[in-house]
Scaffold this motif. Structure first.
Motif, PDB file in Angstrom:
ATOM      1  N   SER A 107      41.779  17.115  86.410  1.00 38.73           N
ATOM      2  CA  SER A 107      43.131  17.461  87.356  1.00 38.73           C
ATOM      3  C   SER A 107      42.784  16.810  87.982  1.00 38.73           C
ATOM      4  O   SER A 107      43.036  16.043  89.151  1.00 38.73           O
ATOM      5  CB  SER A 107      42.913  18.655  87.289  1.00 38.73           C
ATOM      6  N   SER A 108      41.657  16.242  88.849  1.00 39.62           N
ATOM      7  CA  SER A 108      41.095  15.455  89.615  1.00 39.62           C
ATOM      8  C   SER A 108      41.686  14.252  89.918  1.00 39.62           C
ATOM      9  O   SER A 108      42.347  13.218  90.096  1.00 39.62           O
ATOM     10  CB  SER A 108      39.399  15.672  90.272  1.00 39.62           C
ATOM     11  N   ARG A 109      41.698  13.623  88.870  1.00 41.75           N
ATOM     12  CA  ARG A 109      41.561  12.416  88.099  1.00 41.75           C
ATOM     13  C   ARG A 109      43.609  11.765  88.463  1.00 41.75           C
ATOM     14  O   ARG A 109      43.847  11.452  88.993  1.00 41.75           O
ATOM     15  CB  ARG A 109      41.150  12.162  86.984  1.00 41.75           C
ATOM     16  N   ASN A 128      45.974  14.194  89.980  1.00 41.99           N
ATOM     17  CA  ASN A 128      46.047  14.173  91.240  1.00 41.99           C
ATOM     18  C   ASN A 128      45.591  13.164  92.127  1.00 41.99           C
ATOM     19  O   ASN A 128      46.551  12.500  92.920  1.00 41.99           O
ATOM     20  CB  ASN A 128      45.493  15.778  91.460  1.00 41.99           C
ATOM     21  N   ASN A 129      44.349  12.865  91.800  1.00 38.80           N
ATOM     22  CA  ASN A 129      43.975  11.971  92.916  1.00 38.80           C
ATOM     23  C   ASN A 129      44.784  10.017  93.018  1.00 38.80           C
ATOM     24  O   ASN A 129      44.965   9.441  94.150  1.00 38.80           O
ATOM     25  CB  ASN A 129      42.303  11.397  92.772  1.00 38.80           C
ATOM     26  N   ARG A 130      45.379  10.068  91.319  1.00 38.71           N
ATOM     27  CA  ARG A 130      45.638   8.832  91.194  1.00 38.71           C
ATOM     28  C   ARG A 130      46.809   8.562  92.204  1.00 38.71           C
ATOM     29  O   ARG A 130      47.607   8.085  92.986  1.00 38.71           O
ATOM     30  CB  ARG A 130      45.914   8.553  90.000  1.00 38.71           C
ATOM     31  N   GLU A 149      41.849  20.995 101.128  1.00 43.46           N
ATOM     32  CA  GLU A 149      42.336  22.788 100.838  1.00 43.46           C
ATOM     33  C   GLU A 149      42.074  23.212  99.960  1.00 43.46           C
ATOM     34  O   GLU A 149      41.721  24.502  99.968  1.00 43.46           O
ATOM     35  CB  GLU A 149      44.037  22.481 101.297  1.00 43.46           C
ATOM     36  N   ARG A 150      42.407  22.502  99.019  1.00 42.16           N
ATOM     37  CA  ARG A 150      43.340  22.940  97.101  1.00 42.16           C
ATOM     38  C   ARG A 150      41.627  22.892  96.969  1.00 42.16           C
ATOM     39  O   ARG A 150      41.206  24.297  96.131  1.00 42.16           O
ATOM     40  CB  ARG A 150      43.666  22.449  96.164  1.00 42.16           C
ATOM     41  N   ILE A 151      40.056  22.533  96.914  1.00 41.75           N
ATOM     42  CA  ILE A 151      39.242  22.190  96.542  1.00 41.75           C
ATOM     43  C   ILE A 151      38.469  23.753  97.250  1.00 41.75           C
ATOM     44  O   ILE A 151      38.084  24.355  97.066  1.00 41.75           O
ATOM     45  CB  ILE A 151      38.286  21.379  97.122  1.00 41.75           C
ATOM     46  N   ARG A 171      39.783  26.435  98.275  1.00 35.96           N
ATOM     47  CA  ARG A 171      39.924  27.653  97.759  1.00 35.96           C
ATOM     48  C   ARG A 171      39.715  27.099  96.286  1.00 35.96           C
ATOM     49  O   ARG A 171      40.036  28.530  95.476  1.00 35.96           O
ATOM     50  CB  ARG A 171      41.106  27.713  97.978  1.00 35.96           C
ATOM     51  N   ASP A 172      39.194  26.623  95.263  1.00 39.57           N
ATOM     52  CA  ASP A 172      38.709  27.026  93.944  1.00 39.57           C
ATOM     53  C   ASP A 172      38.170  27.238  93.893  1.00 39.57           C
ATOM     54  O   ASP A 172      36.739  27.683  94.084  1.00 39.57           O
ATOM     55  CB  ASP A 172      38.526  25.789  93.992  1.00 39.57           C
ATOM     56  N   ARG A 173      37.314  28.563  92.737  1.00 36.20           N
ATOM     57  CA  ARG A 173      36.572  29.614  92.814  1.00 36.20           C
ATOM     58  C   ARG A 173      35.350  29.477  92.078  1.00 36.20           C
ATOM     59  O   ARG A 173      34.188  29.476  92.181  1.00 36.20           O
ATOM     60  CB  ARG A 173      37.418  30.834  92.161  1.00 36.20           C
TER      61      ARG A 173
HETATM   62  C1  FMN Z   1      33.857  20.285  92.553  1.00 35.22           C
HETATM   63  C2  FMN Z   1      35.481  20.185  92.593  1.00 35.22           C
HETATM   64  C3  FMN Z   1      36.071  19.230  92.870  1.00 35.22           C
HETATM   65  C4  FMN Z   1      37.351  19.158  92.659  1.00 35.22           C
HETATM   66  N1  FMN Z   1      37.443  17.567  92.720  1.00 35.22           N
HETATM   67  C5  FMN Z   1      39.363  17.574  93.335  1.00 35.22           C
HETATM   68  C6  FMN Z   1      38.717  16.382  93.617  1.00 35.22           C
HETATM   69  O1  FMN Z   1      38.694  15.776  93.520  1.00 35.22           O
HETATM   70  N2  FMN Z   1      41.050  16.259  93.116  1.00 35.22           N
HETATM   71  C7  FMN Z   1      41.902  17.748  93.009  1.00 35.22           C
HETATM   72  O2  FMN Z   1      43.272  17.185  93.320  1.00 35.22           O
HETATM   73  N3  FMN Z   1      41.567  18.499  92.923  1.00 35.22           N
HETATM   74  C8  FMN Z   1      39.689  18.550  92.663  1.00 35.22           C
HETATM   75  N4  FMN Z   1      39.097  20.014  92.443  1.00 35.22           N
HETATM   76  C9  FMN Z   1      40.352  20.629  91.758  1.00 35.22           C
HETATM   77  C10 FMN Z   1      41.241  21.107  92.981  1.00 35.22           C
HETATM   78  O3  FMN Z   1      39.762  22.558  93.581  1.00 35.22           O
HETATM   79  C11 FMN Z   1      42.140  22.787  92.141  1.00 35.22           C
HETATM   80  O4  FMN Z   1      42.382  22.704  91.085  1.00 35.22           O
HETATM   81  C12 FMN Z   1      43.193  21.343  91.530  1.00 35.22           C
HETATM   82  O5  FMN Z   1      43.718  20.385  92.871  1.00 35.22           O
HETATM   83  C13 FMN Z   1      44.544  21.784  91.271  1.00 35.22           C
HETATM   84  O6  FMN Z   1      45.086  21.095  90.610  1.00 35.22           O
HETATM   85  P1  FMN Z   1      46.493  21.086  89.241  1.00 35.22           P
HETATM   86  O7  FMN Z   1      46.952  22.300  89.329  1.00 35.22           O
HETATM   87  O8  FMN Z   1      46.783  19.718  89.238  1.00 35.22           O
HETATM   88  O9  FMN Z   1      45.046  21.225  88.630  1.00 35.22           O
HETATM   89  C14 FMN Z   1      38.560  19.724  92.713  1.00 35.22           C
HETATM   90  C15 FMN Z   1      37.525  21.292  92.088  1.00 35.22           C
HETATM   91  C16 FMN Z   1      36.358  21.469  92.542  1.00 35.22           C
HETATM   92  C17 FMN Z   1      35.071  22.945  91.396  1.00 35.22           C
END
Ligand code: FMN
Length: 143
Positions: free
Chosen positions: A31-33, A35-37, A68-70, A72-74
């Protein structure tokens, strides 16, 4: 547009057996890759000794929204922001999110718990995380 670099580290909160751990990290990377793109963000993520360390590079607003999303990530906690500043160039311009760390289940399992000896947070700085990631991600023309 000005490029910003954000660096943080956090403590792993993923649970489950070793294979689940690896697949959860893969899900974070996928999901990071994706969204980041979209957000024109590049960077690298490391997982070591129970900690994540991450570098995000890109436009300020996209980085802020992503962080912000990161936060809040549990799947992790105790997120510690180390650096957020403008930069003249990207170090990880070829990676929507490079990964450095233990990815084989046995090693990942061993590495999931925070250990004060390996990834000593009192000694951690944004500069060191960046250095460690640069050492291990091949970026031949990024210097
Ligand atoms: C350690 C860690 C690194 C993360 N890095 C990214 C990131 O680089 N880009 C990103 O969009 N989400 C990252 N996330 C996920 C976000 O917290 C979030 O779950 C996600 O962006 C939600 O998008 P989605 O609904 O498309 O999965 C990361 C989560 C964790 C736990």
């Amino acid at each position: 547009m000005m490029t910003y670099r954000l660096i943080y580290y956090s403590a792993n909160r993923l649970s489950g057996d070793a294979e689940m751990l690896v697949s959860q990290i893969d899900a974070i990377l996928a999901s990071s890759r994706r969204n980041n793109r979209v957000g024109n963000i590049t960077g690298a993520l490391m997982f070591s000794q129970g900690y994540f360390g991450q570098v995000l590079e890109g436009p300020q607003s996209a980085i802020e929204a992503t962080f912000e999303r990161i936060q809040r990530d549990r799947r992790h906690g105790d997120v510690e922001l180390l650096d957020f500043s403008p930069t003249s160039s990207r170090h990880f311009d070829r990676w929507s999110m490079a990964f450095v760390g233990e990815r084989t289940p046995a090693v990942a399992d061993f590495a999931r718990f925070a250990s004060k000896t390996g990834f000593d947070d009192s000694a951690l700085s944004g500069h060191r995380i960046l250095e460690k990631l640069l050492e291990r991600v091949a970026v031949p023309d990024a210097f």
